[in-house]
Design an enzyme around this catalytic site. Structure first.
Site, PDB file in Angstrom:
ATOM      1  N   HIS A  56     -61.425  34.488 104.456  1.00  0.00           N
ATOM      2  CA  HIS A  56     -62.797  34.741 104.885  1.00  0.00           C
ATOM      3  C   HIS A  56     -62.967  34.499 106.384  1.00  0.00           C
ATOM      4  O   HIS A  56     -62.363  33.585 106.954  1.00  0.00           O
ATOM      5  CB  HIS A  56     -63.767  33.842 104.123  1.00  0.00           C
ATOM      6  N   ARG A 317     -65.189  27.065  89.984  1.00  0.00           N
ATOM      7  CA  ARG A 317     -65.499  26.595  91.331  1.00  0.00           C
ATOM      8  C   ARG A 317     -66.215  25.246  91.267  1.00  0.00           C
ATOM      9  O   ARG A 317     -67.129  25.072  90.459  1.00  0.00           O
ATOM     10  CB  ARG A 317     -66.364  27.623  92.052  1.00  0.00           C
ATOM     11  N   CYS A 450     -47.352  45.658  81.531  1.00  0.00           N
ATOM     12  CA  CYS A 450     -47.151  45.203  80.151  1.00  0.00           C
ATOM     13  C   CYS A 450     -47.509  43.739  79.960  1.00  0.00           C
ATOM     14  O   CYS A 450     -47.436  43.228  78.831  1.00  0.00           O
ATOM     15  CB  CYS A 450     -45.726  45.479  79.696  1.00  0.00           C
TER      16      CYS A 450
END
Length: 489
Positions: A56, A317, A450
């Site tokens: 960020h 979080r 898969c």
């Protein structure tokens, strides 16, 4: 002490997520005796494995906050750090897309916030620029952040710990701290692996940092777990996304909204949702959230409506925001306890904690250095040996590897092109990986289309060959055993 090692550590770090491992690696620059204690069977088993992997820029958090400061400082540190450690990453840029006039006002507010924090290069662009920057995105305006990027968060975590270990630090897995005592100026931490004494402690226990603090008699914090669900496409889904695309976040949203993020391997991630839950281990996926992910992501990128998904996953979080709504923002807490001098708490380190981790580590080193004599280690080695996956090697390099060792020619995971040699290397790595998930994080076995259908029995065979009994093979340690009862030879 009843532990196997009675020597005193200068610093013990509690928690093997990206922040704890960044702290360990930063402290390993100095002439200190260091130990990291992790309660799970591998590193990055908590918050650090269940996120978007976005680097960020720092405009989504209030200017002047510790989040903003460490985010922007971390942005300047994380790219060179990842390069030093050989961790996959890419500076991609990012778009925060607005569809109406109200959202345009919010874009201006975000840019102003980022400008105040010193985020470089932010720019408001129009619809034509959006299509030029990211042809799959749709919107009237967007905030463009050129320095945003993507990274493998679990590979960064593991590399930080391996670098610290090569510089003398110790790591103990499956060693949850169960009790804390104080004796003769030392902290005594009791774990199932024994008791360990330290002059300083750094509590980086993520979702459980408030619980660990209470073991030390510090009852100043409360973590509120928020569950975030994700969907991930096949990397061969037919779409190639170049950069993360975000919606304009609501001021009242506990997250950044459901966004769309590319992975380094070519998959596309949708998510996360943001829902408060009671249980810090509640990593379930729900039909309701998955439906919402598809609907909201489709508004940003209509092409996703025709794409199939190969997997869903959930992260948690550690917010300091009470979901009952008294406070809309919870800043990072990085502080030495007044009650227990020498004990440093890192609490509420959620997004952008991945980006902020290197800056938080420098800050913690400053706190530790106020009480200990930090002398630079002359032989500190910041880099890790270069490692190129077989899937990314050229034909000549592949042939050379197979010529040296036939294990490079045995394909264990067809989806991700992982060889037996790479799995064996993961099992023999310095952290002693012994679970299926530990192998996955180090090799990408089981991350393809898969989802382990082809490679799981082959990994089991290799684990048996490496001396692990069948009853000891687990998905992620603890009670997650793959086999029960007697097996035929």
């Amino acid at each position: 002490m009843n532990g196997t090692d009675k020597a005193v550590y200068d610093v013990i770090v509690i928690g093997g997520g990206v922040v704890g491992c960044a702290v360990l690696r930063e402290l390993s620059r100095y002439d200190l005796r260091l130990l990291l204690l992790e309660k799970e069977a591998d590193l990055a088993e908590g918050i650090s494995k269940g996120n978007s992997g976005v680097i960020h820029a720092g405009f989504n958090v209030p200017a002047g906050s510790l989040k903003a400061h460490t985010n922007v400082a971390g942005l300047g540190l994380i790219y060179p750090l990842a390069a030093e450690l050989g961790v996959p990453h890419r500076k991609t840029g990012k778009l925060v897309v607005a569809h109406d006039d109200e959202d345009r006002v919010r874009l201006d507010e975000l840019k102003a916030e980022g400008d105040r924090s010193g985020v470089p290069g932010l720019e408001i662009v129009d619809g034509a620029a959006i299509r030029r920057l990211e042809p799959l995105a749709r919107g009237r305006w967007a905030l463009y952040s050129p320095h945003t990027g993507i990274i493998s968060p679990y590979e960064l975590t593991i590399a930080l710990a391996e670098c610290a270990r090569q510089n003398g630090a110790e790591v103990r897995l499956e060693a949850p701290v169960e009790a804390v005592a104080f004796r003769d100026g030392l902290f005594i931490l009791t774990t199932p692996k024994g008791a360990f004494a330290a002059r300083r402690v750094v509590n980086s226990a993520g979702l459980f940092s408030d619980d660990v603090a209470r073991l030390a008699g510090i009852d100043d914090y409360r973590i509120f777990p928020y569950r975030g669900e994700y969907l991930i496409t096949d990397k061969d889904c037919g779409l190639r996304l170049g950069m993360p695309v975000y919606p304009v976040p609501s001021k009242n949203d506990p997250g950044l909204g459901i966004h769309i993020t590319p992975t380094l391997e070519g998959n596309i991630i949708l998510g996360p949702s943001a829902e408060p839950v009671e249980d810090k281990r509640d990593a379930t996926s729900t039909r309701e959230a998955i439906g919402r992910l598809k609907a909201e992501a489709g508004r940003l990128m209509p092409e996703l409506a025709r794409v199939s998904f190969i997997h869903s996953y959930t992260g948690l979080r550690p917010k300091l925001v009470d979901p009952r709504g008294r406070d809309g923002f919870g800043d990072f807490i990085v502080e030495e306890s007044r009650l227990r001098p020498g004990w440093t708490n890192l609490v509420g380190i959620e997004s952008p904690g991945l980006t902020a981790a290197p800056a938080i580590a420098v800050r913690v080193a400053g706190i530790v250095g106020a009480g200990l004599d930090l002398r630079k280690k002359p032989g500190f080695v910041p880099e890790l040996p270069a490692r190129v996956r077989f899937a990314h090697a050229g034909d000549a390099e592949r042939a050379a590897r197979v010529a040296r060792d036939a294990d490079w020619g045995e394909m264990v995971c067809r989806c991700e092109h992982v060889t037996r040699a790479e799995v064996v290397s993961a099992l023999r790595n310095p952290m002693g990986a012994r679970t299926m998930d530990a192998v996955k994080r180090r090799t990408r076995c089981g991350m393809g289309r898969c989802q382990g259908g082809f490679c799981t029995p082959r990994i089991v065979e290799i684990l048996l060959d490496e001396g692990l009994p069948a009853e000891g093979i687990t998905k992620r340690g603890g009670g997650s055993r793959l086999f029960y009862g007697r097996l035929k030879g």
